[in-house]
Scaffold this motif. Structure first.
Motif, PDB file in Angstrom:
ATOM      1  N   ASP A 158      22.412 -40.494  11.269  1.00 60.34           N
ATOM      2  CA  ASP A 158      22.732 -39.390  12.254  1.00 60.34           C
ATOM      3  C   ASP A 158      24.195 -39.233  12.641  1.00 60.34           C
ATOM      4  OD1 ASP A 158      19.954 -38.852  11.928  1.00 60.34           O
ATOM      5  OD2 ASP A 158      19.505 -39.642  13.646  1.00 60.34           O
ATOM      6  N   GLU A 159      24.697 -40.440  12.921  1.00 66.38           N
ATOM      7  CA  GLU A 159      26.192 -40.181  13.339  1.00 66.38           C
ATOM      8  C   GLU A 159      26.906 -39.730  12.426  1.00 66.38           C
ATOM      9  OE1 GLU A 159      27.494 -40.882  16.549  1.00 66.38           O
ATOM     10  OE2 GLU A 159      25.305 -40.901  17.227  1.00 66.38           O
ATOM     11  N   MET A 160      26.855 -39.999  11.047  1.00 60.96           N
ATOM     12  CA  MET A 160      27.671 -39.674   9.900  1.00 60.96           C
ATOM     13  C   MET A 160      27.525 -38.135   9.787  1.00 60.96           C
ATOM     14  SD  MET A 160      27.493 -42.645   7.425  1.00 60.96           S
ATOM     15  CE  MET A 160      28.634 -42.055   6.218  1.00 60.96           C
ATOM     16  N   ALA A 161      26.231 -37.611   9.911  1.00 62.34           N
ATOM     17  CA  ALA A 161      25.949 -35.972   9.746  1.00 62.34           C
ATOM     18  C   ALA A 161      26.491 -35.499  10.941  1.00 62.34           C
ATOM     19  CB  ALA A 161      24.614 -35.940   9.869  1.00 62.34           C
ATOM     20  N   ASP A 162      26.544 -35.973  12.253  1.00 64.18           N
ATOM     21  CA  ASP A 162      27.334 -35.213  13.453  1.00 64.18           C
ATOM     22  C   ASP A 162      28.703 -35.235  13.154  1.00 64.18           C
ATOM     23  OD1 ASP A 162      24.889 -34.780  14.433  1.00 64.18           O
ATOM     24  OD2 ASP A 162      25.092 -36.429  15.837  1.00 64.18           O
ATOM     25  N   PHE A 163      29.313 -36.408  12.575  1.00 64.57           N
ATOM     26  CA  PHE A 163      30.829 -36.530  12.141  1.00 64.57           C
ATOM     27  C   PHE A 163      31.134 -35.837  11.245  1.00 64.57           C
ATOM     28  CE2 PHE A 163      34.357 -38.814  10.143  1.00 64.57           C
ATOM     29  CZ  PHE A 163      35.224 -38.602  11.237  1.00 64.57           C
ATOM     30  N   LYS A 164      30.382 -35.437  10.279  1.00 65.93           N
ATOM     31  CA  LYS A 164      30.917 -34.379   9.274  1.00 65.93           C
ATOM     32  C   LYS A 164      30.725 -33.157   9.542  1.00 65.93           C
ATOM     33  CE  LYS A 164      29.368 -33.217   4.421  1.00 65.93           C
ATOM     34  NZ  LYS A 164      28.564 -33.095   3.526  1.00 65.93           N
ATOM     35  N   THR A 165      29.690 -32.728  10.634  1.00 66.18           N
ATOM     36  CA  THR A 165      29.819 -31.411  10.995  1.00 66.18           C
ATOM     37  C   THR A 165      31.241 -31.228  11.946  1.00 66.18           C
ATOM     38  OG1 THR A 165      28.389 -31.895  12.895  1.00 66.18           O
ATOM     39  CG2 THR A 165      27.225 -30.911  10.824  1.00 66.18           C
ATOM     40  N   THR A 166      31.230 -32.166  12.859  1.00 63.12           N
ATOM     41  CA  THR A 166      32.562 -32.140  13.719  1.00 63.12           C
ATOM     42  C   THR A 166      33.955 -32.105  12.985  1.00 63.12           C
ATOM     43  OG1 THR A 166      31.383 -33.432  15.023  1.00 63.12           O
ATOM     44  CG2 THR A 166      33.871 -33.174  15.492  1.00 63.12           C
ATOM     45  N   ILE A 167      33.987 -32.676  11.535  1.00 60.20           N
ATOM     46  CA  ILE A 167      35.117 -32.615  10.857  1.00 60.20           C
ATOM     47  C   ILE A 167      35.208 -31.358  10.277  1.00 60.20           C
ATOM     48  CG2 ILE A 167      36.348 -33.600   8.610  1.00 60.20           C
ATOM     49  CD1 ILE A 167      36.470 -35.482  11.004  1.00 60.20           C
ATOM     50  N   LEU A 168      34.132 -30.501   9.876  1.00 63.31           N
ATOM     51  CA  LEU A 168      34.331 -29.499   9.406  1.00 63.31           C
ATOM     52  C   LEU A 168      34.785 -28.472  10.147  1.00 63.31           C
ATOM     53  CD1 LEU A 168      30.796 -29.489   7.012  1.00 63.31           C
ATOM     54  CD2 LEU A 168      33.288 -29.495   6.171  1.00 63.31           C
ATOM     55  N   GLU A 169      34.059 -28.459  11.345  1.00 60.44           N
ATOM     56  CA  GLU A 169      34.364 -27.722  12.328  1.00 60.44           C
ATOM     57  C   GLU A 169      35.990 -27.545  12.734  1.00 60.44           C
ATOM     58  OE1 GLU A 169      33.980 -24.578  15.334  1.00 60.44           O
ATOM     59  OE2 GLU A 169      32.661 -25.179  13.753  1.00 60.44           O
ATOM     60  N   LEU A 170      36.435 -28.866  12.919  1.00 65.16           N
ATOM     61  CA  LEU A 170      38.015 -28.747  13.128  1.00 65.16           C
ATOM     62  C   LEU A 170      38.645 -28.414  11.913  1.00 65.16           C
ATOM     63  CD1 LEU A 170      38.291 -32.562  14.533  1.00 65.16           C
ATOM     64  CD2 LEU A 170      38.665 -30.503  15.683  1.00 65.16           C
ATOM     65  N   GLN A 171      38.118 -28.635  10.786  1.00 66.85           N
ATOM     66  CA  GLN A 171      39.021 -28.141   9.476  1.00 66.85           C
ATOM     67  C   GLN A 171      39.038 -26.524   9.792  1.00 66.85           C
ATOM     68  OE1 GLN A 171      37.989 -29.778   5.874  1.00 66.85           O
ATOM     69  NE2 GLN A 171      39.566 -28.768   4.738  1.00 66.85           N
ATOM     70  N   ARG A 172      37.838 -26.007  10.042  1.00 68.13           N
ATOM     71  CA  ARG A 172      37.722 -24.425  10.101  1.00 68.13           C
ATOM     72  C   ARG A 172      38.831 -24.054  11.225  1.00 68.13           C
ATOM     73  NH1 ARG A 172      35.542 -20.836  13.254  1.00 68.13           N
ATOM     74  NH2 ARG A 172      34.487 -22.315  14.633  1.00 68.13           N
ATOM     75  N   LEU A 173      38.749 -24.660  12.374  1.00 64.73           N
ATOM     76  CA  LEU A 173      39.755 -24.257  13.375  1.00 64.73           C
ATOM     77  C   LEU A 173      40.984 -24.305  12.955  1.00 64.73           C
ATOM     78  CD1 LEU A 173      37.730 -25.581  16.537  1.00 64.73           C
ATOM     79  CD2 LEU A 173      38.039 -23.315  15.812  1.00 64.73           C
TER      80      LEU A 173
END
Length: 94
Positions: free
Chosen positions: A13-28
């Motif tokens: 779960d933490e890795m999935a959340d981390f991945k979505t956060t990383i993708l959001e940061l990359q998009r920004l």
């Protein structure tokens, strides 16, 4: 074994959340790189000239007011004319 499964589930779960956060940061980050704010010397000079004109106008208004005050001070008297006339009449009568 049960605890190990729970830990693995939490890690997933933490890795999935981390991945979505990383993708959001990359998009920004990509959005930030695409966003450009051109600052040219022309724009700065234009803004500076507008500011200097405004300062000059305010300075002229201030000078005008100060000249008016100076003129009034030069024409001002310590003793008003009517008091001088009154004292003159009193001297004449006494």
């Amino acid at each position: 074994m049960k605890k190990l499964d729970e830990i693995m589930e939490l890690m997933a779960d933490e890795m999935a959340d981390f991945k979505t956060t990383i993708l959001e940061l990359q998009r920004l980050s990509d959005k930030l790189f695409d966003l450009s704010i051109p600052i040219t010397t022309e724009a700065l000079e234009k803004d500076l000239n507008i500011f200097l004109q405004k300062q000059e106008t305010e300075s002229q208004e201030r000078d005008k007011i100060l000249k008016g005050i100076d003129k009034k001070l030069k024409n001002a008297r310590l003793i008003p004319n009517y008091l001088l006339i009154l004292f003159g009449i009193m001297e004449y009568l006494i």
